[in-house]
Scaffold this active site. Structure first.
Site, PDB file in Angstrom:
ATOM      1  N   GLU A 175      -5.793  -3.346  10.144  1.00 17.07           N
ATOM      2  CA  GLU A 175      -5.025  -2.111   9.926  1.00 17.07           C
ATOM      3  C   GLU A 175      -6.019  -1.059   9.452  1.00 17.07           C
ATOM      4  OE1 GLU A 175      -2.367  -0.094   6.587  1.00 17.07           O
ATOM      5  OE2 GLU A 175      -1.870  -2.195   6.938  1.00 17.07           O
ATOM      6  N   CYS A 199      -1.799   4.070   3.088  1.00 16.87           N
ATOM      7  CA  CYS A 199      -2.057   4.144   4.530  1.00 16.87           C
ATOM      8  C   CYS A 199      -0.966   4.904   5.257  1.00 16.87           C
ATOM      9  CB  CYS A 199      -2.202   2.740   5.109  1.00 16.87           C
ATOM     10  SG  CYS A 199      -0.852   1.637   4.676  1.00 16.87           S
TER      11      CYS A 199
END
Length: 501
Positions: free
Chosen positions: A259, A296
């Site tokens: 990720e 994020c």
């Protein structure tokens, strides 16, 4: 007691010559414990132990694995306030955030334990009968030892016993954690809790290891090791791409489930700004500033059509961000990188800074809002890059057509958000059609920060948000990364796994 040593399976070890300390980002002072970076021999032993442990751990029953993961949760809870104190001393994050993240980590573990009790995550399919030429039975099996890289911004939920580790253990894969050097003490406390659970559940030595590393060498060697079968990573785009390249250059390539970067675009309708602009300014300012922008899913890009309503919204959002107090970032290196990337973005042609910029102490960072025109954004790929920290760019488009061009030019993202009024369904449907091919999760009238750890969550997205858009790193489906299908054809019942009989 924090020893600063590595956990090679169940044993503590400190054979390496490289030593380092963590720092308190709020004070800048070194924390007292000296940590030992794992040596080549310790890394090799950890992988060998994981390889041998896999032979028996993969054949444990789902009930046994559930008990193990439940035990990890209990051991983490037993760490009490000492874990919170260590977390805060190494991250600069407040006690409330530490307590919430601890709760999320324990909750994730218990969710995976419950999933194992149910067993349906394997997706078993049995095909038999006179209409089929073969008796075919399909299930999934674990892929082998997994390396998990601890994340800088989530010392608990995405690190030593976070979602990657919990899901891999649930799948039946031993885990070797390459701890993040910024929170090595927090990592060791969690590692000790996991090792206690291994021992109490009488599982093989090597099901779990925790390796310290200040640099990149340990991580590189782990990814290249032929007995490692997959990698879980949360971090920067540059690091994620480097790991993926290493994994693909092996004689037998392996998957890296990384990720990476995301700017999480928010598309605002003119009607929403006109009727509820103040509300959305408050919500988005809080989302940008949350955790000093170190999530994020921070909304790093706001897109709207120019007009009077946007001008008012722009003022309101600027005021809210100016009123927010600076927050402490996780490390001096992260603060410096934030300032460098922010300044690079602000220096681009056609970009105007809207927020004030007062000096911030030590590792604190000010919130920043900038604005540019749609044409400037379309012409300059630099403006599409993530700025990790409390920064967001507002793109003012000339018209709806230019807004669609901005969406079409976006790279892969974790999330995309649409803010609109209830009577704008045709417009929303048009934006959805363009946005869903860019993101892994699409949000209506909300903010992207905040991730529900559940079966229905998809925390992933097209490259460069992640390396594999099909998979999630949050929620129960995260287990699917560490499994592969296997079909049994015409097997006698006695030889089949119990759940395929």
């Amino acid at each position: 007691m924090i020893s600063g040593k590595n956990y090679i399976g169940n044993e503590r070890s400190s054979n390496g010559d490289v030593q380092f300390k963590t720092r308190n980002p709020k004070t800048g002072a070194e924390n007292p414990v000296l940590f030992f970076e794992a040596s080549n021999s310790e890394m090799e032993e950890a992988v060998e132990k994981a390889h041998h442990a896999f032979r028996s751990y993969r054949n444990t029953s789902l009930k046994e694995r559930a008990a193990f993961i439940q035990q990890i949760a209990e051991e983490i809870e037993s760490l009490g306030d000492a874990l919170i104190e260590m977390y805060c001393a190494e991250s600069g994050l407040p006690e409330g955030r530490a307590a919430n993240e601890k709760g999320r980590t324990v909750g994730q573990l218990r969710s995976f334990a419950a999933m194992l009790q149910q067993g349906d995550f394997l997706g078993d399919v049995i095909q038999k009968g006179s209409e089929h030429p073969c008796d075919l039975r399909k299930t999934q099996i674990p892929i082998g030892p997994v390396v998990v890289f601890g994340a800088s911004n989530f010392p608990l939920a995405f690190s030593t016993a976070g979602g990657d580790t919990a899901s891999a253990l649930a799948a039946g894969c031993p885990v070797i954690v390459k701890g993040h050097p910024m929170h090595a003490g927090t990592g060791e406390m969690i590692a000790e809790a996991v090792v206690r659970a291994v021992q109490k559940c009488h599982l093989p030595d090597g099901v779990f290891s925790n390796l310290n590393s200040q640099g990149i060498e340990v991580g590189v060697q782990l990814v290249q090791h032929p007995k490692v079968k997959a990698v879980g990573f949360t971090g920067s785009l540059a690091a994620g791409k480097a790991l993926q390249q290493l994994a693909q250059e092996r004689k037998v390539p392996i998957p890296v489930f990384a990720e990476m970067g995301s700017i999480n675009p928010v598309i605002l309708s003119e009607a929403a700004l006109q009727q509820n602009g103040k509300h959305w300014a408050e919500q988005l300012a809080a989302s940008v500033a949350l955790g000093t922008g170190q999530f994020c899913t921070k909304p790093g890009l706001l897109v709207a059509v120019s007009g009077d309503s946007l001008e008012v919204f722009k003022e309101q959002l600027t005021q809210k961000l100016n009123a927010a107090s600076p927050g402490c970032m996780l490390h001096a290196n992260i603060k410096n990188t934030y300032e460098q990337h922010k300044q690079l973005a602000l220096q681009q042609a056609g970009v105007e800074t809207l927020t004030a910029s007062a000096p911030a102490p030590l590792n604190d960072a000010n919130q920043c809002l900038a604005v540019t025109e749609g044409s400037a954004f379309l012409a300059n790929p630099q403006l599409h890059e993530e700025v990790f920290g409390p920064y967001s760019l507002l793109v003012a488009c000339d018209n709806a057509e230019e807004m669609m061009q901005v969406i079409d030019q976006l790279e892969g993202q974790l999330t995309g958000t649409i803010i609109a009024e209830p009577d704008e369904e045709p417009w929303v449907a048009k934006i959805v059609e363009a946005l869903i091919y860019k993101v892994g999760r699409i949000i209506y009238n909300g903010v992207p920060t905040g991730v529900d750890v559940s079966k229905a969550m998809h925390h992933g997205g097209p490259f460069p948000a992640t390396t594999h858009a099909k998979y999630t790193s949050v929620g129960l489906d995260a287990v699917q990364r560490w499994l592969r299908p296997i079909s049994y054809q015409n097997f006698p019942t006695a030889v089949l796994p119990d759940h395929l009989r």
